[in-house]
Scaffold this motif. Structure first.
Motif, PDB file in Angstrom:
ATOM      1  N   LEU A  31       0.841  -1.198   0.000  1.00 32.99           N
ATOM      2  CA  LEU A  31       0.000   0.000   0.000  1.00 32.99           C
ATOM      3  C   LEU A  31       0.878   1.251   0.000  1.00 32.99           C
ATOM      4  N   SER A  32       1.805   1.322   0.982  1.00 31.43           N
ATOM      5  CA  SER A  32       2.657   2.510   1.128  1.00 31.43           C
ATOM      6  C   SER A  32       3.951   2.074   1.805  1.00 31.43           C
ATOM      7  N   THR A  33       5.075   2.365   1.182  1.00 29.73           N
ATOM      8  CA  THR A  33       6.351   1.983   1.811  1.00 29.73           C
ATOM      9  C   THR A  33       6.559   2.776   3.101  1.00 29.73           C
ATOM     10  N   ALA A  58      -1.317   2.534  -2.593  1.00 27.02           N
ATOM     11  CA  ALA A  58      -1.993   3.621  -1.843  1.00 27.02           C
ATOM     12  C   ALA A  58      -0.916   4.571  -1.324  1.00 27.02           C
ATOM     13  N   GLY A  59      -0.115   5.104  -2.242  1.00 22.93           N
ATOM     14  CA  GLY A  59       0.990   5.999  -1.886  1.00 22.93           C
ATOM     15  C   GLY A  59       0.462   7.266  -1.236  1.00 22.93           C
ATOM     16  N   ARG A  60       1.186   7.726  -0.221  1.00 20.77           N
ATOM     17  CA  ARG A  60       0.737   8.899   0.518  1.00 20.77           C
ATOM     18  C   ARG A  60       1.561  10.115   0.153  1.00 20.77           C
ATOM     19  N   TRP A  67      -0.113   9.844  -3.676  1.00 22.81           N
ATOM     20  CA  TRP A  67       0.984   9.794  -4.642  1.00 22.81           C
ATOM     21  C   TRP A  67       0.737   8.578  -5.518  1.00 22.81           C
ATOM     22  N   GLU A  68       0.531   8.821  -6.810  1.00 24.15           N
ATOM     23  CA  GLU A  68       0.095   7.733  -7.697  1.00 24.15           C
ATOM     24  C   GLU A  68       1.146   7.397  -8.732  1.00 24.15           C
ATOM     25  N   THR A  69       1.514   6.112  -8.777  1.00 27.01           N
ATOM     26  CA  THR A  69       2.500   5.662  -9.753  1.00 27.01           C
ATOM     27  C   THR A  69       2.137   4.259 -10.245  1.00 27.01           C
ATOM     28  N   THR A  76       9.692   4.011  -5.842  1.00 31.09           N
ATOM     29  CA  THR A  76       8.935   4.345  -4.629  1.00 31.09           C
ATOM     30  C   THR A  76       9.569   3.565  -3.481  1.00 31.09           C
ATOM     31  N   PHE A  77      10.126   4.308  -2.547  1.00 31.46           N
ATOM     32  CA  PHE A  77      10.812   3.621  -1.442  1.00 31.46           C
ATOM     33  C   PHE A  77      10.846   4.504  -0.191  1.00 31.46           C
ATOM     34  N   SER A  78      11.167   3.868   0.934  1.00 27.07           N
ATOM     35  CA  SER A  78      11.306   4.593   2.195  1.00 27.07           C
ATOM     36  C   SER A  78      12.530   4.098   2.939  1.00 27.07           C
ATOM     37  N   VAL A 145      11.826   8.327   5.740  1.00 27.31           N
ATOM     38  CA  VAL A 145      12.034   9.223   4.608  1.00 27.31           C
ATOM     39  C   VAL A 145      11.493   8.528   3.362  1.00 27.31           C
ATOM     40  N   GLY A 146      10.350   9.003   2.881  1.00 30.86           N
ATOM     41  CA  GLY A 146       9.713   8.397   1.709  1.00 30.86           C
ATOM     42  C   GLY A 146      10.017   9.199   0.459  1.00 30.86           C
ATOM     43  N   VAL A 147      10.368   8.482  -0.606  1.00 30.54           N
ATOM     44  CA  VAL A 147      10.744   9.140  -1.854  1.00 30.54           C
ATOM     45  C   VAL A 147       9.970   8.500  -3.008  1.00 30.54           C
ATOM     46  N   GLY A 148       9.361   9.340  -3.823  1.00 27.29           N
ATOM     47  CA  GLY A 148       8.707   8.863  -5.043  1.00 27.29           C
ATOM     48  C   GLY A 148       9.289   9.613  -6.228  1.00 27.29           C
ATOM     49  N   ILE A 149       9.824   8.872  -7.196  1.00 30.07           N
ATOM     50  CA  ILE A 149      10.419   9.509  -8.383  1.00 30.07           C
ATOM     51  C   ILE A 149       9.739   8.938  -9.626  1.00 30.07           C
ATOM     52  N   SER A 152       9.810   6.292 -15.667  1.00 29.16           N
ATOM     53  CA  SER A 152       9.565   6.004 -17.082  1.00 29.16           C
ATOM     54  C   SER A 152       8.106   6.177 -17.476  1.00 29.16           C
ATOM     55  N   GLN A 153       7.335   6.895 -16.676  1.00 28.27           N
ATOM     56  CA  GLN A 153       5.940   7.126 -17.055  1.00 28.27           C
ATOM     57  C   GLN A 153       5.868   7.923 -18.352  1.00 28.27           C
ATOM     58  N   THR A 154       4.869   7.556 -19.163  1.00 25.45           N
ATOM     59  CA  THR A 154       4.518   8.377 -20.316  1.00 25.45           C
ATOM     60  C   THR A 154       3.586   9.484 -19.803  1.00 25.45           C
TER      61      THR A 154
HETATM   62  C1  BT5 Z   1       4.484  14.488  -2.078  1.00 31.27           C
HETATM   63  O1  BT5 Z   1       3.325  14.930  -1.525  1.00 31.27           O
HETATM   64  O2  BT5 Z   1       5.002  14.934  -3.053  1.00 31.27           O
HETATM   65  C2  BT5 Z   1       5.057  13.306  -1.333  1.00 31.27           C
HETATM   66  C3  BT5 Z   1       5.141  12.089  -2.180  1.00 31.27           C
HETATM   67  C4  BT5 Z   1       5.857  10.979  -1.441  1.00 31.27           C
HETATM   68  C5  BT5 Z   1       5.668   9.664  -2.120  1.00 31.27           C
HETATM   69  C6  BT5 Z   1       6.553   8.606  -1.520  1.00 31.27           C
HETATM   70  S1  BT5 Z   1       6.564   7.159  -2.483  1.00 31.27           S
HETATM   71  C7  BT5 Z   1       7.288   6.244  -1.235  1.00 31.27           C
HETATM   72  C8  BT5 Z   1       6.721   6.745   0.083  1.00 31.27           C
HETATM   73  N1  BT5 Z   1       5.556   6.004   0.500  1.00 31.27           N
HETATM   74  C9  BT5 Z   1       4.462   6.765   0.508  1.00 31.27           C
HETATM   75  O3  BT5 Z   1       3.310   6.369   0.799  1.00 31.27           O
HETATM   76  N2  BT5 Z   1       4.760   8.018   0.112  1.00 31.27           N
HETATM   77  C10 BT5 Z   1       6.185   8.164  -0.110  1.00 31.27           C
HETATM   78  P1  BT5 Z   1       2.591  16.274  -1.925  1.00 31.27           P
HETATM   79  O4  BT5 Z   1       3.569  17.400  -1.990  1.00 31.27           O
HETATM   80  O5  BT5 Z   1       1.448  16.355  -1.000  1.00 31.27           O
HETATM   81  O6  BT5 Z   1       2.111  16.014  -3.384  1.00 31.27           O
HETATM   82  C11 BT5 Z   1       0.976  15.221  -3.666  1.00 31.27           C
HETATM   83  C12 BT5 Z   1       0.310  15.793  -4.897  1.00 31.27           C
HETATM   84  O7  BT5 Z   1       1.161  15.584  -6.030  1.00 31.27           O
HETATM   85  C13 BT5 Z   1      -0.990  15.117  -5.257  1.00 31.27           C
HETATM   86  O8  BT5 Z   1      -2.065  15.759  -4.634  1.00 31.27           O
HETATM   87  C14 BT5 Z   1      -1.051  15.259  -6.775  1.00 31.27           C
HETATM   88  O9  BT5 Z   1      -1.529  16.544  -7.129  1.00 31.27           O
HETATM   89  C15 BT5 Z   1       0.416  15.225  -7.160  1.00 31.27           C
HETATM   90  N3  BT5 Z   1       0.862  13.885  -7.561  1.00 31.27           N
HETATM   91  C16 BT5 Z   1       0.407  12.662  -7.197  1.00 31.27           C
HETATM   92  N4  BT5 Z   1       1.125  11.695  -7.777  1.00 31.27           N
HETATM   93  C17 BT5 Z   1       2.069  12.323  -8.527  1.00 31.27           C
HETATM   94  C18 BT5 Z   1       3.111  11.877  -9.371  1.00 31.27           C
HETATM   95  N5  BT5 Z   1       3.376  10.580  -9.564  1.00 31.27           N
HETATM   96  N6  BT5 Z   1       3.883  12.819  -9.992  1.00 31.27           N
HETATM   97  C19 BT5 Z   1       3.664  14.141  -9.831  1.00 31.27           C
HETATM   98  N7  BT5 Z   1       2.684  14.632  -9.049  1.00 31.27           N
HETATM   99  C20 BT5 Z   1       1.888  13.729  -8.399  1.00 31.27           C
END
Ligand code: BT5
Length: 261
Positions: A31-33, A58-60, A67-69, A76-78, A145-149, A152-154
């Motif tokens: 769901l979330s790392t 269910a990324g947060r 956070w959707e990927t 996606t890692f922590s 520390v959670g990081v989402g990068i 390779s998404q289109t």
């Molecule tokens: C962030 O929140 O930018 C924090 C993202 C952290 C994700 C990582 S992944 C591993 C770890 N496990 C988790 O569950 N989370 C962390 P924020 O600044 O609140 O930005 C969220 C907003 O970015 C959303 O409301 C969307 O508008 C937008 N968003 C969602 N997914 C995105 C994506 N893949 N790329 C760009 N924008 C996105």
């Protein structure tokens, strides 16, 4: 004839460069790392655990956002840290994490910058996000520390319009395993900056594209204040000058109002 996009290759643990003392676990789906690593920390896990998932369902984000990927298209890692820094310097941790991730991406993406506090951007497009959570554990406070990068998404695979991925920006395929090793190396190598907030402040300010911009600051109680972002102070708060006052913002969101001159 329609072309079918190539399937995204899986991460390859055998090729991953793991920083000394860190332990990387790659799991297919969760769901979330951040949630998973927080649970492990509360159960007594030592610092240095890294959980990476191929598909986070269910990324947060911050402030209850998401956070959707898609599977295998992102990183996606922590990371679990138990920093030695005094607690008043912990608010620097999210900014430090953003700094380290942008530093790892900077050789591929020369236009990368940080939007305060820790959105990693290419111009006004978000390429990576950070969610740092402080939690209580039996051994004392810890940081997840959670990081989402986006790797390779289109365009179609990105959830919002103002987003991008490394491959979209470079036009070249990216080896996620190699990139993960670089980002972990950067986080590991730069974590000591938390013990030297002034050096961190200078390094951060240098790559923060918010400084010098007119911004709308969205404060927690739905209040919006407009002003010019002047600097980041000794606590990592944004210093903003408006028509009637100069104020600092410790937590909140900013929108860049005017393009950079
Ligand atoms: C962030 O929140 O930018 C924090 C993202 C952290 C994700 C990582 S992944 C591993 C770890 N496990 C988790 O569950 N989370 C962390 P924020 O600044 O609140 O930005 C969220 C907003 O970015 C959303 O409301 C969307 O508008 C937008 N968003 C969602 N997914 C995105 C994506 N893949 N790329 C760009 N924008 C996105």
């Amino acid at each position: 004839m329609t072309s079918v996009p190539a399937p995204h290759p899986a991460l390859d643990p055998a090729r991953l460069a793991t920083p000394q003392g860190w332990r990387v676990e790659i799991i297919e789906t969760t769901l979330s790392t951040n949630a998973l690593v927080a649970e492990r920390a509360r159960a007594g896990e030592e610092a240095g655990l890294v959980v990476v998932t191929e598909h986070q369902t269910a990324g947060r984000g911050r402030l209850d956002r998401v956070w959707e990927t898609p599977a295998r298209a992102a990183l996606t890692f922590s990371v679990l840290l138990r920093p030695d820094a005094p607690s008043h310097d912990w608010p620097w941790l999210p900014l430090l994490a953003g700094y380290a991730v942008q530093a790892a991406l900077a050789d591929r993406l020369p236009d990368i910058a940080l939007k305060w506090p820790n959105d990693i951007m290419v111009e006004e497009r978000k390429i990576a996000g950070i969610l740092v959570e402080r939690i209580d554990t039996p051994q004392g406070p810890a940081a997840v520390v959670g990081v989402g990068i986006n790797v390779s998404q289109t365009l179609e695979e990105l959830p919002v319009a103002l987003a991008t991925s490394v491959e979209l920006e470079t036009g070249e395929p990216v080896d996620r395993t190699g990139l993960l090793g670089q980002v972990l190396g950067s986080l590991h190598g730069l974590q000591g900056l938390l013990l030297d907030p002034e050096a961190l402040r200078t390094a951060y300010a240098d790559v923060c594209s918010t400084i010098g911009r007119v911004v709308d600051v969205h404060l927690p109680a739905d209040e919006v204040r407009r002003g010019e972002a002047l600097d980041v102070d000794a606590r990592g708060a944004l210093v903003v000058s408006s028509a009637d006052a100069t104020f600092t913002v410790g937590a909140g969101d900013v929108i860049h109002v005017r393009p950079q001159q």
